[in-house]
Design a protein around this motif. Sequence first.
Motif, mmCIF file in Angstrom:
data_model
loop_
_atom_site.group_PDB
_atom_site.id
_atom_site.type_symbol
_atom_site.label_atom_id
_atom_site.label_comp_id
_atom_site.label_asym_id
_atom_site.label_seq_id
_atom_site.Cartn_x
_atom_site.Cartn_y
_atom_site.Cartn_z
ATOM 1 N N ALA A 271 0.837 -1.199 0.000
ATOM 2 C CA ALA A 271 0.000 0.000 0.000
ATOM 3 C C ALA A 271 0.871 1.248 0.000
ATOM 4 C CB ALA A 271 -0.917 -0.008 1.219
ATOM 5 N N VAL A 277 -4.441 0.588 -3.205
ATOM 6 C CA VAL A 277 -3.859 -0.720 -2.983
ATOM 7 C C VAL A 277 -4.327 -1.601 -4.133
ATOM 8 C CG1 VAL A 277 -5.751 -1.407 -1.439
ATOM 9 C CG2 VAL A 277 -3.594 -2.644 -1.382
ATOM 10 N N HIS A 296 -6.750 2.140 0.284
ATOM 11 C CA HIS A 296 -6.103 1.990 1.579
ATOM 12 C C HIS A 296 -6.583 3.131 2.463
ATOM 13 C CE1 HIS A 296 -2.320 2.133 4.216
ATOM 14 N NE2 HIS A 296 -2.960 1.025 4.516
ATOM 15 N N TYR A 302 -8.944 -1.438 4.589
ATOM 16 C CA TYR A 302 -9.101 -1.352 3.133
ATOM 17 C C TYR A 302 -10.578 -1.380 2.761
ATOM 18 C CZ TYR A 302 -4.619 -3.778 3.864
ATOM 19 O OH TYR A 302 -3.397 -4.176 4.335
ATOM 20 N N ASN A 361 -0.752 -3.783 7.699
ATOM 21 C CA ASN A 361 -1.026 -3.864 6.270
ATOM 22 C C ASN A 361 -0.681 -5.271 5.759
ATOM 23 O OD1 ASN A 361 -1.867 -1.202 6.108
ATOM 24 N ND2 ASN A 361 0.159 -0.431 5.608
#
Length: 374
Positions: A271, A277, A296, A302, A361
């Motif tokens: 990301a 993303v 993102h 997300y 992430n």
Amino acid sequence: MRRRTRRALTALTALLVAATLAGAAVPAQADPLPGVEPTVTATVWANAPTTAEYRPSWGYTATNTEGGVLIRRTGTGAYTVVLEQAPVRGGVPHVVAYGSGPVFCTTAGWYRSLVAPDLLIQVRCFAATGAAVDSRFVLTYSNARWTGDGRFTWFVTDQAAPVGMRTLPATYRYDSVGGEIRYERIATGHYRFHLTYRYDYSFPMSHVTAVGSTGVHCQIGPPDMHDVWCRNAAGNLVDARFAVTYGNKVDLLGHSTGPRMHTGVLYGEQADGDGVVWGENWNSTLPGFANADGRHLGTGHYEMRINGTGAAYGTAFVNAFRNDFDRPPHGYCAVAGWSPVGLSDTLVTVRCYAYLGVPANLNVRVSYTTWPAA
């Protein structure tokens, strides 16, 4: 998710006579089935985590059987999902926590009731510490064995620590391509499964769920790989059983035609700062691989807008998956929500956490299907 078909809505819902099978095997061999085992598919949104017993709304729960769906809370974070009029054994359920907190869930067992033609699926949910916790969740089940176009494979391992290459018994697996399904333990908590090779032309779907009553979560390798890693709440690799559904041009229930369906990934580890993303995607309504847009929204947060799948009812499912080089962080993801958006799209929101509950992430696979043919 679409509600039951008209035929199913006219059927009377049978009440289950309670029965408990402590430590039931997965899948259980309760008693012989008459004739050919029926195909059963179901998706369940369990939205009342502290209610002792309830029937979830048909707006977000569906099954192809004549019966209903009943959910019982049997203890903190412990639930039994009853698929009524589902006289089956085998198949695989998958479960994922629903909400915005660091919770993950397992399937503790599934078996045919001895006192009614029902399938009972046990679910356990855990907080980031590994302690049992009440939670909403999304559950899917399928024992489908024919899909037409595409490939559909499901299996559940029967040992947490097999010695050498192990071939699964026929009742524990299915592959529409044919052939045996084998798996091996590479190291503590690290497994590799082996399927009949076939070059597949569309982006594969792959989901894994830990099987057991303790706080373990499993991640599959990148979507075209066949490795699985299982860890406890602290992030330590541990041996565990697990269930996998794998395929392409199909949804998580094994449909290859009918519903609008999608499978795709978000490479959260990559990301960038502009809120984008990316990842490969495939769905049944649009050609090519550019049919979903990822955003993102913050660390481990997300949203995916899936083009062309908008419908009144549908089901989203997510899994965190490993990166190519086993770089940290590792962890798990939850479905934070899904809804139609715009004229024809679906918006799925995801939350991901490293072990011990820190937002992270992670790479995540998102699958979505409408019910039954929206």
